[in-house]
Scaffold this active site. Sequence first.
Site, PDB file in Angstrom:
ATOM      1  N   LYS A  11       8.924  32.315  30.391  1.00 10.95           N
ATOM      2  CA  LYS A  11       9.979  33.151  30.990  1.00 10.95           C
ATOM      3  C   LYS A  11      10.902  32.306  31.887  1.00 10.95           C
ATOM      4  O   LYS A  11      10.573  31.167  32.223  1.00 10.95           O
ATOM      5  CB  LYS A  11       9.315  34.295  31.776  1.00 10.95           C
ATOM      6  CG  LYS A  11       8.508  35.261  30.891  1.00 10.95           C
ATOM      7  CD  LYS A  11       7.946  36.417  31.718  1.00 10.95           C
ATOM      8  CE  LYS A  11       7.176  37.400  30.849  1.00 10.95           C
ATOM      9  NZ  LYS A  11       6.645  38.543  31.648  1.00 10.95           N
ATOM     10  N   TYR A  51      11.702  44.552  25.050  1.00  7.80           N
ATOM     11  CA  TYR A  51      10.793  45.278  25.933  1.00  7.80           C
ATOM     12  C   TYR A  51      10.935  46.800  25.787  1.00  7.80           C
ATOM     13  O   TYR A  51      10.555  47.535  26.697  1.00  7.80           O
ATOM     14  CB  TYR A  51      11.019  44.862  27.386  1.00  7.80           C
ATOM     15  CG  TYR A  51      10.300  43.570  27.755  1.00  7.80           C
ATOM     16  CD1 TYR A  51       8.909  43.487  27.730  1.00  7.80           C
ATOM     17  CD2 TYR A  51      11.008  42.435  28.141  1.00  7.80           C
ATOM     18  CE1 TYR A  51       8.241  42.316  28.073  1.00  7.80           C
ATOM     19  CE2 TYR A  51      10.349  41.254  28.477  1.00  7.80           C
ATOM     20  CZ  TYR A  51       8.964  41.216  28.442  1.00  7.80           C
ATOM     21  OH  TYR A  51       8.297  40.058  28.784  1.00  7.80           O
ATOM     22  N   ASN A 114       6.275  36.418  36.140  1.00 10.89           N
ATOM     23  CA  ASN A 114       4.913  35.913  35.903  1.00 10.89           C
ATOM     24  C   ASN A 114       4.822  34.874  34.783  1.00 10.89           C
ATOM     25  O   ASN A 114       3.817  34.786  34.094  1.00 10.89           O
ATOM     26  CB  ASN A 114       3.949  37.084  35.691  1.00 10.89           C
ATOM     27  CG  ASN A 114       4.321  37.942  34.503  1.00 10.89           C
ATOM     28  OD1 ASN A 114       5.276  37.638  33.804  1.00 10.89           O
ATOM     29  ND2 ASN A 114       3.559  38.984  34.263  1.00 10.89           N
ATOM     30  N   HIS A 117       4.900  35.299  28.546  1.00 10.75           N
ATOM     31  CA  HIS A 117       4.594  36.508  27.781  1.00 10.75           C
ATOM     32  C   HIS A 117       3.705  36.101  26.615  1.00 10.75           C
ATOM     33  O   HIS A 117       3.851  35.001  26.077  1.00 10.75           O
ATOM     34  CB  HIS A 117       5.884  37.130  27.212  1.00 10.75           C
ATOM     35  CG  HIS A 117       5.614  38.180  26.178  1.00 10.75           C
ATOM     36  ND1 HIS A 117       5.344  39.492  26.506  1.00 10.75           N
ATOM     37  CD2 HIS A 117       5.509  38.101  24.816  1.00 10.75           C
ATOM     38  CE1 HIS A 117       5.104  40.176  25.382  1.00 10.75           C
ATOM     39  NE2 HIS A 117       5.200  39.355  24.349  1.00 10.75           N
ATOM     40  N   GLU A 128       6.895  40.771  17.156  1.00  6.39           N
ATOM     41  CA  GLU A 128       7.542  39.889  18.141  1.00  6.39           C
ATOM     42  C   GLU A 128       7.923  38.545  17.524  1.00  6.39           C
ATOM     43  O   GLU A 128       8.950  37.970  17.876  1.00  6.39           O
ATOM     44  CB  GLU A 128       6.625  39.711  19.357  1.00  6.39           C
ATOM     45  CG  GLU A 128       6.488  40.996  20.149  1.00  6.39           C
ATOM     46  CD  GLU A 128       5.549  40.891  21.329  1.00  6.39           C
ATOM     47  OE1 GLU A 128       5.443  41.884  22.079  1.00  6.39           O
ATOM     48  OE2 GLU A 128       4.917  39.838  21.525  1.00  6.39           O
TER      49      GLU A 128
HETATM   50  N1  UDP Z   1       5.777  44.034  34.834  1.00  8.05           N
HETATM   51  C1  UDP Z   1       6.404  44.195  36.050  1.00  8.05           C
HETATM   52  N2  UDP Z   1       5.827  45.050  36.967  1.00  8.05           N
HETATM   53  C2  UDP Z   1       4.679  45.705  36.720  1.00  8.05           C
HETATM   54  C3  UDP Z   1       4.045  45.534  35.483  1.00  8.05           C
HETATM   55  C4  UDP Z   1       4.627  44.683  34.545  1.00  8.05           C
HETATM   56  O1  UDP Z   1       7.449  43.605  36.299  1.00  8.05           O
HETATM   57  O2  UDP Z   1       4.209  46.472  37.601  1.00  8.05           O
HETATM   58  C5  UDP Z   1       6.393  43.126  33.856  1.00  8.05           C
HETATM   59  C6  UDP Z   1       5.684  41.771  33.833  1.00  8.05           C
HETATM   60  O3  UDP Z   1       6.674  40.761  33.661  1.00  8.05           O
HETATM   61  C7  UDP Z   1       4.807  41.886  32.593  1.00  8.05           C
HETATM   62  C8  UDP Z   1       5.674  42.733  31.678  1.00  8.05           C
HETATM   63  O4  UDP Z   1       6.293  43.674  32.548  1.00  8.05           O
HETATM   64  O5  UDP Z   1       4.486  40.610  32.067  1.00  8.05           O
HETATM   65  C9  UDP Z   1       4.947  43.463  30.581  1.00  8.05           C
HETATM   66  O6  UDP Z   1       3.886  44.198  31.135  1.00  8.05           O
HETATM   67  P1  UDP Z   1       2.459  44.257  30.444  1.00  8.05           P
HETATM   68  O7  UDP Z   1       1.655  45.287  31.156  1.00  8.05           O
HETATM   69  O8  UDP Z   1       2.633  44.390  28.957  1.00  8.05           O
HETATM   70  O9  UDP Z   1       1.806  42.826  30.808  1.00  8.05           O
HETATM   71  P2  UDP Z   1       1.544  41.489  29.986  1.00  8.05           P
HETATM   72  O10 UDP Z   1       1.159  41.880  28.576  1.00  8.05           O
HETATM   73  O11 UDP Z   1       2.804  40.663  30.048  1.00  8.05           O
HETATM   74  O12 UDP Z   1       0.413  40.806  30.728  1.00  8.05           O
END
Ligand code: UDP
Length: 143
Positions: A11, A51, A114, A117, A128
């Site tokens: 990211k 997304y 974070n 992805h 994807e």
């Molecule tokens: N995210 C966020 N706030 C939250 C939860 C998720 O900004 O409270 C963002 C974060 O960048 C995350 C993405 O949304 O990686 C997708 O969320 P998911 O729960 O699918 O997590 P991942 O699969 O990326 O671990």
Amino acid sequence: MAVERTLSIIKPDAVAKNVIGEIYSRFEKEGLKIVAAKMLHLSRAQAEEFYAVHKARPFFNDLVSFMITGPVMAQVLEGENAIAKNREIMGATNPKEAAPGTIRADFAVSIDENAVHGSDGPETAAQEIAFFFKENELCPRTR
Ligand code: UDP
């Protein structure tokens, strides 16, 4: 265990920190092969489409805005159990809960920014991968 492919994105926060190489080296050390890669700066429309599954979530707009703050590095990782293995290497969504030594524990600062992805299952991985790459951009290893 089956050989799988998964979609990984470094990211904008991690690209800005200049840790693409360090993250690639973690994939390679765990036996995941990079079979396609491209750097690109997503448009807002592309980030919204990618997304779309999170459209109703309160963090959707902030997530889309963050994902277009700079270029991302998208890659397809191939290997035994690649989908789960990549998620293990990434660590928990919230870096504060991510296991020591994971990418998110080492390079992410918050749940919003974070670092990486990774696809969460075989169906999303296929969707994807197709979002970022044409079939002829995937390069299976022949040696
Ligand atoms: N995210 C966020 N706030 C939250 C939860 C998720 O900004 O409270 C963002 C974060 O960048 C995350 C993405 O949304 O990686 C997708 O969320 P998911 O729960 O699918 O997590 P991942 O699969 O990326 O671990």
